[in-house]
Design a protein around this motif. Structure first.
Motif, PDB file in Angstrom:
ATOM      1  N   VAL B  50       0.832  -1.208   0.000  1.00 26.79           N
ATOM      2  CA  VAL B  50       0.000   0.000   0.000  1.00 26.79           C
ATOM      3  C   VAL B  50       0.869   1.263   0.000  1.00 26.79           C
ATOM      4  CG1 VAL B  50      -1.493   1.382   1.523  1.00 26.79           C
ATOM      5  CG2 VAL B  50      -2.124  -0.976   0.958  1.00 26.79           C
ATOM      6  N   ALA B  51       1.963   1.234   0.791  1.00 23.75           N
ATOM      7  CA  ALA B  51       2.864   2.394   0.827  1.00 23.75           C
ATOM      8  C   ALA B  51       3.454   2.654  -0.553  1.00 23.75           C
ATOM      9  CB  ALA B  51       3.982   2.148   1.844  1.00 23.75           C
ATOM     10  N   SER B  54       0.858   4.121  -2.895  1.00 22.56           N
ATOM     11  CA  SER B  54       0.496   5.485  -2.491  1.00 22.56           C
ATOM     12  C   SER B  54       1.483   6.541  -2.974  1.00 22.56           C
ATOM     13  CB  SER B  54       0.400   5.566  -0.968  1.00 22.56           C
ATOM     14  OG  SER B  54      -0.507   4.603  -0.498  1.00 22.56           O
ATOM     15  N   GLU B  55       2.701   6.109  -3.357  1.00 25.46           N
ATOM     16  CA  GLU B  55       3.654   7.089  -3.897  1.00 25.46           C
ATOM     17  C   GLU B  55       3.057   7.667  -5.179  1.00 25.46           C
ATOM     18  OE1 GLU B  55       7.494   5.217  -4.402  1.00 25.46           O
ATOM     19  OE2 GLU B  55       7.358   4.338  -2.394  1.00 25.46           O
ATOM     20  N   ALA B  59       1.351   5.623  -8.362  1.00 26.85           N
ATOM     21  CA  ALA B  59      -0.091   5.688  -8.641  1.00 26.85           C
ATOM     22  C   ALA B  59      -0.344   6.163 -10.067  1.00 26.85           C
ATOM     23  CB  ALA B  59      -0.776   6.604  -7.637  1.00 26.85           C
ATOM     24  N   VAL B 116      -6.394   3.353  -2.808  1.00 28.37           N
ATOM     25  CA  VAL B 116      -5.159   3.198  -2.022  1.00 28.37           C
ATOM     26  C   VAL B 116      -4.377   4.513  -2.010  1.00 28.37           C
ATOM     27  CG1 VAL B 116      -2.927   2.033  -1.928  1.00 28.37           C
ATOM     28  CG2 VAL B 116      -4.990   0.724  -2.460  1.00 28.37           C
ATOM     29  N   ALA B 117      -4.252   5.148  -3.204  1.00 29.30           N
ATOM     30  CA  ALA B 117      -3.429   6.354  -3.306  1.00 29.30           C
ATOM     31  C   ALA B 117      -4.001   7.506  -2.492  1.00 29.30           C
ATOM     32  CB  ALA B 117      -3.289   6.769  -4.766  1.00 29.30           C
ATOM     33  N   GLY B 119      -5.555   7.124   0.230  1.00 26.06           N
ATOM     34  CA  GLY B 119      -5.453   6.794   1.642  1.00 26.06           C
ATOM     35  C   GLY B 119      -6.704   6.264   2.299  1.00 26.06           C
TER      36      GLY B 119
END
Lengths: 130, 121
Positions: B50-51, B54-55, B59, B116-117, B119
């Motif tokens: 997920v991290a 999220s960048e 994304a 996901v991106a 949050g």
């Protein structure tokens, strides 16, 4: 077939069984087959992203499938399809530019594409999936 | 006598050919990026995966890959169906099912990336 047609009758490729098999047409058909595998690969990728978006529980549940031993072979198939379709796709783009049509270039390019795909797959599987 | 229009629009064929090549060229860097980026992520860990998604760069590139990939796939599957499904009505149904399936995969992929991106997950 003699039925009434209501769709355009465009010229089509003959079916697979009429061909005398050689390296050139085998690689051409492999391009299609690997393309279809990659279409399924997109489904695998979308499910993976959806699971990640659905929280740790769903993700962990999916990873028991994606991370399992019997999923390694299909995954390796997707990896090989990716590298083969990529390398042979570049060869197609070269042909589209009107180059590489000599007998030697077609044969050599075909062998090179298979070699690149096999080596890249082996390297990727060794690094990423063990 | 058959009319010329029975073979379909020549413009549509050219657009199909051209779009297939455009998406092919776009997918060379996008596909290689994904393949190499994935080797640097602990994909078994939800937090790490997920991290990474999220960048911003991840994304954006994943979104572009989803669009170019599903479009290229849809065009390719269409050609295969046109070659091997000879019955006209079955062909039309197959083409429609392929379109729906590709739209579903695209929508699911983009939704997941955005969720996901941004949050939410």
């Amino acid at each position: 077939m003699n039925q009434a047609t209501d769709a355009p009758r465009r010229p089509l490729s003959p079916h697979l069984q009429v061909y005398r098999w050689g390296i050139t047409n085998s690689l051409s058909i492999l391009h299609r087959a690997t393309g279809l595998v990659l279409s399924l690969g997109l489904v695998v990728l979308a499910i993976w992203l959806l699971a990640a978006a659905s929280g740790p529980g769903v993700f962990a549940a999916l990873m028991t499938v994606y991370g399992s031993v019997w999923f390694k072979l299909p995954l390796a198939g997707i990896v090989f399809s990716f590298f083969y379709h990529l390398a042979n796709g570049v060869r197609h783009l070269v042909w589209d530019a009107g180059r590489g049509f000599s007998h030697a270039a077609i044969r050599g390019g075909g062998i090179a594409v298979v070699a690149v795909a096999l080596i890249a797959t082996a390297a990727y599987v060794a690094v990423g999936m063990c | 006598m058959r009319k010329e229009s029975d073979r379909g629009s020549a413009n549509a064929s050219v657009a199909h050919w051209w779009h297939q090549r455009l998406t092919a060229v776009a997918l060379i860097p996008l596909g290689l990026w994904l393949a190499f980026a994935l080797t640097g992520v602990d994909v078994a860990s939800h937090a790490a995966f997920v991290a990474w998604i999220s960048e911003p760069l991840t994304a954006i590139l994943l979104g572009l890959l989803a669009v170019a990939g599903t479009y290229h796939s849809w065009l390719g599957v269409q050609v295969v169906l046109e070659d091997y499904v000879t019955h006209p009505r079955r062909l039309r149904v197959s083409l429609l099912l392929s379109l729906i399936a590709h739209l579903v995969v695209l929508a699911a992929g983009l939704f997941a990336i955005l969720r996901v991106a941004l949050g939410v997950a």
